[in-house]
Write a protein that holds these residues in place. Structure first.
Motif, mmCIF file in Angstrom:
data_model
loop_
_atom_site.group_PDB
_atom_site.id
_atom_site.type_symbol
_atom_site.label_atom_id
_atom_site.label_comp_id
_atom_site.label_asym_id
_atom_site.label_seq_id
_atom_site.Cartn_x
_atom_site.Cartn_y
_atom_site.Cartn_z
ATOM 1 N N LEU A 19 2.365 8.684 3.537
ATOM 2 C CA LEU A 19 0.929 8.582 3.775
ATOM 3 C C LEU A 19 0.581 7.617 4.883
ATOM 4 C CD1 LEU A 19 1.001 8.516 0.172
ATOM 5 C CD2 LEU A 19 -0.917 9.825 1.100
ATOM 6 N N ASP A 20 1.316 6.513 4.943
ATOM 7 C CA ASP A 20 0.994 5.516 5.956
ATOM 8 C C ASP A 20 1.602 5.971 7.279
ATOM 9 O OD1 ASP A 20 -0.328 4.060 4.076
ATOM 10 O OD2 ASP A 20 1.349 2.724 3.650
ATOM 11 N N ALA A 21 0.870 6.870 7.945
ATOM 12 C CA ALA A 21 1.444 7.537 9.109
ATOM 13 C C ALA A 21 1.257 6.748 10.394
ATOM 14 C CB ALA A 21 0.793 8.910 9.273
ATOM 15 N N LEU A 22 0.286 5.840 10.387
ATOM 16 C CA LEU A 22 0.025 5.117 11.627
ATOM 17 C C LEU A 22 1.134 4.109 11.894
ATOM 18 C CD1 LEU A 22 -3.776 4.345 11.164
ATOM 19 C CD2 LEU A 22 -2.736 6.240 12.434
ATOM 20 N N GLU B 84 0.399 0.845 10.458
ATOM 21 C CA GLU B 84 0.558 0.806 9.005
ATOM 22 C C GLU B 84 2.031 0.634 8.635
ATOM 23 O OE1 GLU B 84 -3.146 3.430 7.264
ATOM 24 O OE2 GLU B 84 -1.438 4.550 8.019
ATOM 25 N N ARG B 85 2.885 1.356 9.360
ATOM 26 C CA ARG B 85 4.318 1.254 9.052
ATOM 27 C C ARG B 85 4.861 -0.104 9.488
ATOM 28 N NH1 ARG B 85 6.209 7.468 10.635
ATOM 29 N NH2 ARG B 85 5.211 8.411 8.819
ATOM 30 N N THR C 8 -1.540 -0.012 4.003
ATOM 31 C CA THR C 8 -2.433 1.092 4.314
ATOM 32 C C THR C 8 -3.689 0.524 4.963
ATOM 33 O OG1 THR C 8 -1.610 2.248 2.369
ATOM 34 C CG2 THR C 8 -3.647 3.074 3.345
#
Lengths: 618, 264
Positions: free
Chosen positions: A55-58, A61-62, A67
């Protein structure tokens, strides 16, 4: 079964994204190669395998393993499709959490068994009711960190039950989980937690009842606009509640006009007679009714209240504190209204202890606030028509709050008044009389010349075969307003009544001339609302020294002697008009010249238009 | 209401909000299944007409069947279709991987279109389930002056109360299909009998699942020759929709960089 939208909320790092990632994996909803891809990404970043990367695609975010913004992902199961909405748990991203939650039917609230209930756990629980997501499944996560301790589970469960009850929400299940290992995620019956024999998270979600639209049964449509097709004016909007049917009588608010639905229109064209809540519709009305964006269409038997003041509950997102006197634009339904904060009544503490009348709200506070508007607004409370009671507050281009209208307030609330309509309109009256009705609202300091000029205008208009009548302060107080004194409330009421009476005179075709100090903008704005387009604010201007020198009634002298407390011009405040239709400065003009200036204005703006209109008739 | 009815009603409401609140407005039409379904929804929202221009960001790299479909539908539906020729690849960010760089031509074309037409709103048929950065989108998504998407500072978007005001010199992207999934679009296309480019249907064991430009898109293995078969295929497949889009797989951050730069 219908699709269910579930938002995962809770304190940062309590495992929301991990639980969702795991849930998708266990239900076979991750595409082939996704796990391998995530493993590769995790290795490249030198971290342990991260389910949350689903879900944390940005990149950010990673990078930060947090998130930032809400996202959503679809989970198909044989029983029902679930849209999982992941929401950030970090305080800084609360606006993104409410963005995700405001689209949900139910919430999955996570609590870290080791850390226990956190600040954002409380805040999110509190916001669920405001956002309109009262149904909750609680997951007490990271049970492995507390050695799968039944006592710990029971204690957190009790705390959460109490918390949710205070927040006006309730949980259908409290599931002890270890999301990382998939315990009680899709399948129930973890060997580590024999004390728990309830459903898994997935089972609890699947068992949630169907979404039910709460609220009133009468028709509500917030008008989005009018689409012209051929010669038709098709009103378009989405039905919030109730049913729309061809031939049915409806009410248009705030004008409170009755009209009849001529036909429903759809494309590609086909016969359509009724439409129900949720549908986006187009329809025409019988007769030349004027409907505009922002109007509310309702059944005649239950219309929205009309009010200029209301109580609301909001989440304050602005950087600066919210205080009484602040002005914003509010969007609700399809309307944008100017509103002012009358009072910040209370801030609801995240521990649900009433902080009392602090008078302001800080960023991320939930507060009950009284608003007022210069416009009369069609209002519904959130209990009855949530879709029309939800709003955002704008400060310039920034969204500074979201909330719900709790209830209309104030003396102007009316639910059941429905105007009866005359069989004559302004054009018919103007055709007979030769001019339209009007309100010439004179305002200015005592001794500025209001009464003197008003009486001369009345006579000159009479000589011109016009119907004109002066409503003068002392005269009105002797009769209509003889029950009123000089307290601030009575002064407001005095002007309110004069405004309403003047509006009735104007409606009857008469040119009403009012000669009142009427020092407050808000009072004059109310008079303008009463008379609508017939209202002409005329500022009879003179500086205070000139007025005091004239003092024909001796009021200034008495006031100087202390015999007239709050006398406007000396101790009271006179709020100058900001955009009057006409300014007549009597410290520069003679009375005769002032009268001519007003007459020229009336000739051009009140009398000539009616002539032009009459001339245009065949 | 069925799910499709709900999705349809919401999309129509969004389109009407855009039309009544944002001007000038244009819609991007790639002739793919999503933006063609969206065009159908526009006609429903405005009772048969399309009250704003429909723009193809043209790299001259679409497949011939796609251009033929455009011409046919423009005639049949009486559309005001504008062809916006995109600048050459040399104008794209040269640090992007090759396929992504090719795709970025559309960003440049869109930027030129917005500047020239002074557009305040652009309607785009992207969906959240297509791609994980698109999943983070707002329905009304404000853009920075250069068209960039400030993904870390998106404003709140609450319920259906959309913030439709646009700062001077900026524009807002409007995404009426955000809540639709791939299979929703196919079910709707089938129900409403919306025309599609025939390349979506399998021939000789191959079909385009996601239709992009010929230089950066490849067909997938499939025997789904009808919409019914496509729907059945999607219900069981574990392949992502954009598997055939080369640019999605070039690097971990390629698509995010493309989108934050202003790509659809």
């Amino acid at each position: 079964m219908n699709q269910l939208r579930v938002v995962a909320v809770g304190h940062v790092d309590h495992g929301k994204s991990t639980l969702i990632g795991r849930l998708l994996h266990e239900t076979g909803n991750l595409p082939d190669g996704k796990v391998a891809e995530l493993r590769a990404i995790s290795e490249r970043r030198g971290v342990a395998f991260e389910w949350s990367f689903v879900l944390d695609a940005l990149q950010s975010e990673r990078d930060q393993a947090v998130t930032i913004d809400t996202t959503r992902i679809w989970m198909r199961t044989p029983q029902r499709d679930i849209v999982l909405i992941d929401a950030p748990g970090h305080k800084e991203f609360l606006r993104n959490m409410v963005t995700g939650a405001s689209d949900a039917d139910a919430a999955l609230l996570l609590v870290d068994a080791n850390e226990g209930v956190g600040e954002q756990t409380r805040r999110h629980a509190q916001l669920l009711e405001l956002i309109g997501v009262p149904r909750v499944v609680v997951a007490i996560n990271k049970m492995d960190r507390v050695g799968y301790d039944a006592g710990r589970y029971t204690a957190i469960r009790a705390e959460m039950e109490a918390l949710l009850e205070r927040a006006g929400a309730s949980a259908t299940a409290f599931v002890p989980t270890c999301a990382r290992e998939g315990e009680n995620v899709a399948l129930s019956g973890s060997p580590h937690m024999p004390f728990y024999d309830g459903p898994s998270v997935l089972e609890a979600l699947l068992a949630l009842p169907e979404r039910r639209e709460a609220g009133g049964e009468a028709l509500r449509i917030a008008v989005q606009g009018v689409v012209r097709r051929d010669l038709q004016r098709i009103v378009v909007g989405r039905i919030e509640a109730g049913e729309l049917a061809a031939g049915r009588e409806i009410l248009i608010s705030p004008a409170r006009r009755r009209a009849r639905v001529a036909a429903l229109h759809v494309w590609p064209e086909r016969e359509k007679v009724t439409a129900r809540a949720g549908e986006s519709v187009g329809f025409t009305l019988e007769g030349p009714f004027f409907v505009d964006r922002g109007d509310v269409i309702s059944d005649t038997w239950h219309a929205p209240a009309l009010a200029t003041s209301f109580r609301a509950r909001l989440l304050w997102l602005g950087a600066r504190p919210l205080r009484a006197g602040d002005a914003y634009r509010m969007r609700f339904g399809t309307r944008t209204a100017n509103v002012e904060v009358t009072e910040v009544e209370r801030v609801i503490d995240i521990e649900f202890l009433d902080r009392g009348t602090s008078g302001f709200a800080r960023t991320n506070d939930v507060a009950d606030v009284v608003f007022s508007s210069p416009q009369t607004l069609p209002l519904d409370g959130v209990d009855e028509y949530p879709g029309l009671a939800r709003f955002i507050l704008l400060d310039g281009l920034d969204i500074v709050a979201g909330g719900t209208i709790l209830a209309p307030l104030g003396p102007n609330v009316s639910n059941d008044l429905v105007r009866v309509h005359h069989l004559l309109d302004a054009d018919a009256r103007a055709g007979r009389i030769g001019h339209r009705g009007a309100v010439l609202w004179f305002t200015g300091l005592p001794a500025a010349g209001k009464s003197t000029i008003a009486m001369q205008i009345e006579r000159r208009l009479f000589e011109r075969n016009c119907n004109a009548y002066v409503l003068d302060g002392d005269n009105v107080r002797a009769g209509l307003n003889s029950d009123l004194g000089f307290t601030p409330a009575d002064r407001h009421e005095n002007i309110r009544r004069v405004g309403e009476v003047a509006a009735l005179f104007a409606d009857s075709g008469t040119i009403a001339i009012t000669a009142f100090i009427s020092p407050y903008r808000a009072d004059r704005a109310a008079a303008r609302r009463a008379a609508g387009e017939a209202f002409h604010e005329i500022y009879i201007k003179a500086d205070a020294q000139t007025c005091e020198r004239r003092d024909p009634k001796g009021h200034y002298r008495k006031a100087r002697a202390g015999a007239l407390p709050d006398f406007t011009g000396i101790t009271g405040d006179y709020e100058e008009p900001q955009t009057p239709e006409l300014v007549v400065d009597t410290s520069l003009l003679s009375i005769e010249a002032a009268v001519e200036a007003v007459l020229a204005y009336v000739e051009e703006r009140v009398i000539a238009p009616a002539r032009r209109h009459a001339a245009s008739w065949p | 209401m069925t799910l499709l009815d709900e999705l349809e009603a919401r999309s129509i409401a969004i389109l009407r909000e855009a039309y009544f609140r944002v001007s000038p407005l244009a819609m991007l039409w790639s002739m793919g299944k999503d933006s063609t379904a969206l065009l159908w929804l526009v006609r429903k929202a405005f009772l048969g007409s399309v009250p704003f221009p429909v723009v193809l960001l043209d790299t001259e790299m679409e497949l011939p069947e796609v251009y033929a479909f455009r011409d046919e539908l423009a005639r049949a539906w009486n559309l005001d279709v504008r062809n916006e020729l995109c600048p050459p690849e040399t104008s794209s960010d040269q640090t992007l991987p090759p396929a992504t760089r090719a795709a970025a031509r559309k960003t440049a074309g869109l930027r030129a279109l917005i500047a020239r037409e002074k557009l305040r709103g652009v309607i785009v048929g992207i969906r959240r389930d297509e791609q994980s950065t698109r999943a983070k989108e707002r329905v009304f998504s404000p853009r920075l002056p250069d068209g960039a998407w400030d993904v870390k500072h998106q404003p709140a978007e609450l319920w259906d109360v959309y913030h439709t005001d646009v700062a001077d010199g900026q524009h807002v992207r409007i995404h009426p299909l955000l809540d639709w999934t791939e299979v929703d679009v196919w079910r709707y296309t089938q129900r409403e009998e919306i025309p599609i480019v025939p390349l979506y249907l399998a021939r000789d064991g191959k079909r385009y699942r996601s239709l992009g430009e010929k230089n950066i898109t490849v067909p997938i293995d499939s025997n789904a020759a009808t919409i019914d078969e496509i729907i059945a295929e999607l219900e069981t497949t574990r392949q992502p929709e954009r598997a055939g889009r080369v640019m999605d797989h070039e690097s971990e951050d390629a698509f995010e960089r493309l989108r934050t730069g202003g790509y659809m």
